[in-house]
Enzyme design. Structure first.
Site, short mmCIF file in Angstrom:
data_model
loop_
_atom_site.label_atom_id
_atom_site.label_comp_id
_atom_site.label_asym_id
_atom_site.label_seq_id
_atom_site.Cartn_x
_atom_site.Cartn_y
_atom_site.Cartn_z
N GLU A 135 0.85 -1.19 0.00
CA GLU A 135 0.00 0.00 0.00
C GLU A 135 0.89 1.24 0.00
O GLU A 135 1.85 1.28 0.75
CB GLU A 135 -0.89 0.02 1.24
CG GLU A 135 -1.94 1.13 1.15
CD GLU A 135 -2.88 1.17 2.36
OE1 GLU A 135 -2.77 0.31 3.25
OE2 GLU A 135 -3.72 2.07 2.38
N GLY A 275 3.62 2.27 10.84
CA GLY A 275 3.39 1.43 12.02
C GLY A 275 3.18 -0.04 11.69
O GLY A 275 3.80 -0.92 12.27
N MET A 277 0.83 -2.91 8.67
CA MET A 277 0.05 -3.03 7.44
C MET A 277 -0.89 -4.22 7.52
O MET A 277 -0.50 -5.32 7.89
CB MET A 277 1.02 -3.17 6.26
CG MET A 277 0.35 -3.33 4.92
SD MET A 277 -0.63 -1.87 4.47
CE MET A 277 -1.97 -2.63 3.55
N GLU A 278 -2.14 -3.96 7.13
CA GLU A 278 -3.24 -4.91 7.35
C GLU A 278 -3.40 -5.97 6.27
O GLU A 278 -4.52 -6.47 6.06
CB GLU A 278 -4.55 -4.10 7.45
CG GLU A 278 -5.04 -3.45 6.13
CD GLU A 278 -4.64 -2.00 5.96
OE1 GLU A 278 -3.63 -1.57 6.56
OE2 GLU A 278 -5.33 -1.28 5.20
N ASN A 279 -2.33 -6.37 5.58
CA ASN A 279 -2.45 -7.40 4.52
C ASN A 279 -3.34 -8.55 4.97
O ASN A 279 -3.24 -9.01 6.10
CB ASN A 279 -1.07 -7.95 4.21
CG ASN A 279 -0.02 -6.88 4.09
OD1 ASN A 279 -0.13 -6.00 3.27
ND2 ASN A 279 0.96 -6.90 4.99
N HIS A 311 -6.08 -1.93 15.47
CA HIS A 311 -6.35 -1.19 14.23
C HIS A 311 -6.19 -2.11 13.02
O HIS A 311 -7.09 -2.17 12.16
CB HIS A 311 -5.38 0.00 14.15
CG HIS A 311 -5.53 0.83 12.92
ND1 HIS A 311 -6.27 1.98 12.89
CD2 HIS A 311 -5.05 0.67 11.66
CE1 HIS A 311 -6.23 2.50 11.67
NE2 HIS A 311 -5.49 1.71 10.91
N GLU A 312 -5.08 -2.81 12.95
CA GLU A 312 -4.85 -3.67 11.77
C GLU A 312 -5.87 -4.80 11.75
O GLU A 312 -6.36 -5.19 10.69
CB GLU A 312 -3.43 -4.22 11.76
CG GLU A 312 -2.32 -3.16 11.86
CD GLU A 312 -2.45 -1.99 10.91
OE1 GLU A 312 -3.01 -2.16 9.81
OE2 GLU A 312 -2.00 -0.87 11.27
N HIS A 315 -9.15 -3.63 10.42
CA HIS A 315 -9.15 -3.43 8.98
C HIS A 315 -9.67 -4.66 8.23
O HIS A 315 -10.08 -4.55 7.07
CB HIS A 315 -7.73 -3.16 8.47
CG HIS A 315 -7.36 -1.70 8.38
ND1 HIS A 315 -8.20 -0.76 7.84
CD2 HIS A 315 -6.23 -1.03 8.72
CE1 HIS A 315 -7.59 0.43 7.85
NE2 HIS A 315 -6.40 0.30 8.39
N GLU A 334 -9.56 4.33 6.62
CA GLU A 334 -8.67 4.76 7.70
C GLU A 334 -9.38 5.56 8.80
O GLU A 334 -9.20 5.31 9.98
CB GLU A 334 -7.48 5.56 7.14
CG GLU A 334 -6.54 4.71 6.26
CD GLU A 334 -5.99 3.46 6.94
OE1 GLU A 334 -6.10 3.35 8.18
OE2 GLU A 334 -5.45 2.59 6.23
#
Ligand code: B3K
Ligand code: ZN
Length: 888
Positions: A135, A275, A277-279, A311-312, A315, A334
């Site tokens: 991203e 910070g 990444m929500e892969n 947070h991740e 997502h 976001e």
């Protein structure tokens, strides 16, 4: 030098659906230490919803093309064209291909060099392990693709590599096969059953330590949970694992959302631009937001780890299951996910404390962005480099906008809107408009005017005047709103602003609220501001109230109301709304600071107003208050937030006033700080429950006042806290206070700390930033030394942030030195970094954004550096965008 004609601007209004869709993709990665071969096999079809053309244009950067086949035919030169950003295939030049009617297969093979990739975007190496960051537009550095979020496909990924060096081979979804190969190599195949855009692709390969656990969903499915970290860090992963389980349970409970794959993996890497990444199914995290142990991480770090893990995880629904149609819609995922993580943290900790922390970010950072050269609506209209738009506006103001729905619709109404949003859009790439309409339809609530929050940038200013009519027991509020011009936007229309308020009687109790007419303008304690000027008449107000306005910061606006000192002291002591209690204290302090500035302006000595002593003392000794709240309420307003209150600032006066107030409060209440410090500072076995955390926070603030006395006895306390501490919260607090003071032995303190912690990278980063943020004069030479220190590495973003970012962003006195050396230092670092890591270099450049706030000489010095940056050869578009917009 970049010129404006070699730069392309992307506009939201130009959105067009993709001409082609990718139904299925299989990727094969052959990984070697110094290169990788990526073969992509895709099933494509013309998009029925778009104009089809004979040209298939794929994104691709820094790829060495080794071959292309379409429908089984090897392409020859005149059938395609490659430049530095795209691969164009002329489908109409391919014999027998009816691309309009039937889907067809495309196979590409490229060679890439992950070991040389310092941008940390695409496929790269961190501590000799492979990882990815795609991203926003990093996937195109891995293979040729339709690298845009509205092209969603199912992915199968085969990875092969040397077995000994890379025993773990990970990608999204479920592992369906693995095995050994010749020459000491092995492979694994992963399949992700969910369609996803390329930005959610991930791959990791390396030798890790692994923490395993599991979670049973409320429908009874068993999910495997795995955290992969550098060898030796396993005991620092337990908090992250607990946080993950809490997040999974919370999302089920609060939003009815369950996890959807059989496995959830987190890989922690030391080199990461942000910070985490929500892969899908394979989150990649900065170590800073995974590793936590009381000896090496502070209470704040623990909270941050929990929040970022949440947070991740959140997502997975708000971002992955429902994703963005295009990058202008980024706040769709976001802003919403930040709001969700804020609510989660508030539920785990304390609602008032969390709210104050979040509002501090808005005031110190987002207000500055919204008033500066990079101001943009939460849904931007244009960008040069998308990575520059992962901003506090899109994220945090975006979350404030989501919070306003929650305020307007209530918890149940908000949940109804969310349910409808998922019902309508699961599996799709959608827009902010789609979100608004789901909220609107689920609640039968008109959000026409509310939509302006998406399109207008700038912080609205709300001005309130009040008049009390004793005879008729009537209170009249005259409320105006206006929004300043921002780059490219003027003449803004009024917003729908929910203004939460209370009217306090003389005992601090809330009086009932009733409007004389237009009763629909008040729902509960929310006043609906919708026009540039409005008058509200409250009836039955038994006596003249003290106004508590914008409770809980119910809208991201600046509020102007002419409070007097007595009213503020009263609210500081009595408001039922904890947020406004804190707020009143901040206003009280700010007034004094501006008054002290005025005295300096007039050439008079600064006078400490004694009325503050009482107010502070009352709060200090209020036993009913939580220690973390007290710590916040006793902390002076952030200088950055204060700068945003005025048109132009005399920074020297402001800093002097701030220091003076801190020192005077320290002196006037010396015994109180000491008594409370001693009562709250805990020596003995370490505990991390809420009460212990609160005590540490409160003791820390008391110690900060004591150290401000600049007395040997106070330094002794701090030194003793540092050397005797059994936890990083106490240690870091003491370290920072000493490093930022005039304590004569601080060099020794720094050396000892480094010796003790040199093998814990995250602690070394704390040591770096404690020095970089020392406001005293020697710092500029010290930071130059830090850049040369073996602990520093310009290729590692955490190190760059700890030294350069901390210096430019949090050391106002030294960054803004009169001699301009702070600016020169920053520009020098940007020059070193812009081609190594454009994203991180662009973040640093943003430190110049507020140059217009300062005096002429500082303005000149800052602009000189910005101009120098714009002259750099082959300047990255990331840095170009920030620097050129800053100069305007
Ligand atoms: N979505 C990522 C951020 C990607 C940043 C790209 N430059 C992390 C997050 O917001 O959860
Ligand atoms: Zn996010």
């Amino acid at each position: 030098m970049k010129t404006s004609d070699s730069i392309s601007v992307k506009y939201r209004k130009d959105y067009k659906p993709s001409a082609f869709l990718i139904n299925k993709v299989s990727l094969n990665f052959e990984l070697f230490d110094d290169y990788a071969i990526v073969t992509a096999r895709m099933m494509l079809q013309a998009n029925p919803a778009a104009e089809s053309s004979g040209a298939l244009v794929l994104d691709g950067e820094e790829l060495e093309l080794q071959g292309i086949e379409v429908a089984g035919q090897k392409l020859v030169q005149e059938q395609y064209e490659v430049d530095s950003e795209q691969l164009t295939i002329w489908l109409n030049k391919i014999d027998g291909l009816d691309y309009q009617q039937a889907s067809f297969e495309l196979v590409t093979k490229v060679k890439i060099y992950p070991a040389q990739n310092t941008s940390l975007e695409g496929l790269y190496l961190s501590s000799e392990k492979f990882c990815t960051q795609c991203e926003a537009e990093g996937f195109r550095k891995i293979t040729y693709y339709l690298d845009r979020p509205d092209v969603m496909s199912t992915f199968t990924v085969r990875i092969e590599a040397e077995k000994k060096k890379y025993p773990h081979l990970l990608s999204n979804g479920n592992q369906i096969e693995h095995g050994s190969l010749a020459n000491g190599r092995h492979y694994a195949i992963w399949q992700d059953p969910f369609r996803k855009p390329s930005y959610l692709f991930a791959l990791c390969a390396g030798d890790y330590d692994l923490l395993e656990d599991h979670f049973t969903t409320r429908s009874g499915r068993e999910i495997k949970l795995e955290i992969y970290v550098d060898k030796g860090k396993l005991e620092q992963c337990h908090h992250a694992m607990e946080s993950l389980k809490k997040s999974m349970a919370w999302d089920e409970e609060v939003f009815g959302l369950e996890y959807d794959l059989d496995i959830y993996m987190i890989v922690a890497v030391g080199d990461f631009n942000m910070g985490a990444m929500e892969n899908k199914g394979l989150n990649i995290f900065n170590t800073k937001y995974v590793l936590a142990h009381p000896e090496t991480a502070t209470d704040q770090d623990f909270e941050d780890v929990e929040a970022v893990i949440a947070h991740e995880y959140f997502h997975n629904w708000t971002g992955n299951r429902v994703t963005c149609r295009d990058w202008f819609q980024l706040s769709l995922k976001e802003g919403l996910t930040v709001f969700r993580d804020q609510q989660f943290t508030a539920d785990q900790t304390d609602h008032a404390v969390k709210r104050i922390e979040d509002v501090k970010v808005i005031r110190s950072h987002q207000f500055a962005e919204d008033a500066g050269p990079m101001a943009h609506p939460i849904r931007p209209d244009s960008y040069i480099e998308m990575n520059n738009f992962y901003t506090v506006t899109v994220y945090n103001k975006g979350a404030e906008v989501i919070r306003m729905y929650h305020t307007l619709l209530g918890t149940d109404g908000f949940r109804r809107g969310m349910d409808l949003y998922f019902e309508r859009f699961d599996g799709q790439a959608v827009t902010c408009e789609d979100f608004v309409s789901a909220m609107e339809d689920a609640n039968d609530y008109d959000l026409i005017q509310f939509r302006r929050w998406y399109s207008q940038a700038g912080t609205p200013e709300v001005t309130v005047t009040s008049e009390y009519d004793e005879l008729h027991k009537k209170l009249t509020l005259q409320i105006g709103q206006a929004c300043p011009d921002t780059p490219g936007q003027s003449n803004k229309q009024p917003f729908h602003i929910p203004l939460k308020l209370g009217l306090l009687d003389k005992d601090g109790n809330d009086l009932p609220l009733e409007l004389a007419s237009n009763k629909e303008q008040l729902t509960g304690d929310i006043l609906h501001l919708t026009e540039a000027e409005q008058t509200f008449e409250f009836v039955g107000v038994s006596h003249k109230p003290v106004l508590s306005l914008l409770r809980n910061f119910s809208a991201p606006v600046r509020l102007f109301y002419d409070y007097n000192d007595q009213e503020l002291a009263f609210l500081y002591a009595h408001d039922k709304d904890s947020f406004n209690r804190w707020e009143a204290g901040q206003r009280l302090f700010a007034r004094v600071i501006w008054q002290l500035c005025a005295e300096q302006e007039a050439g008079e000595p600064m006078q400490f107003p004694l009325h503050l002593v009482n107010a502070v003392q009352n709060l200090l000794s209020d036993e009913s208050l939580d220690g973390r709240f007290k710590a916040l309420a006793l902390t002076l307003p952030d200088i950055k937030a204060l700068i945003e209150e005025v048109e132009r600032v005399n920074l020297d006066h402001l800093i002097a006033a701030h220091d003076f107030l801190k020192r005077e409060l320290a002196k006037q209440l010396e015994m109180d700080w000491l008594v409370h410090y001693q009562a709250n500072h805990h020596v003995g076995a370490f505990k991390q429950d809420k009460a212990a955390i609160a005590k540490r926070a409160f003791a820390g603030v008391c110690l900060s006042y004591l150290v401000a006395l600049d007395k040997p006895k106070a330094y002794e306390l701090a030194v003793s806290q540092l050397v005797n501490s059994n936890n990083m919260t106490d240690a870091e607090t003491a370290l920072q206070l000493l490093m930022h003071s005039n304590y004569s032995q601080k060099e020794q303190i720094a050396d000892d700390f480094y010796r003790k912690w040199q093998n814990e990278e995250l602690v070394v980063n704390k040591w770096l930033s404690a020095q970089a943020t020392d406001p005293t004069d020697s710092t500029i030479e010290r930071v130059k030394g830090l850049i040369e220190h073996p602990a520093f590495d310009i290729k590692n973003p955490n190190k760059v942030r700890s030294v350069v970012g901390a210096f430019a962003g949090s050391n106002l006195p030294q960054f803004h030195r009169n001699d301009g050396k702070g600016y020169v230092f920053l520009a020098e670092q940007i020059k070193q970094l812009y081609s190594v890591n454009p994203q991180t270099a662009a973040r640093l450049t943003g430190a110049f954004n507020r140059w217009k706030k300062f005096d002429d000489e500082r303005q000149r010095l800052m602009c000189e550096q910005l101009q120098g940056i714009l002259q750099l050869p082959d300047l990255s578009k990331d840095v170009y965008e920030i620097a050129s917009k800053a100069l305007g």
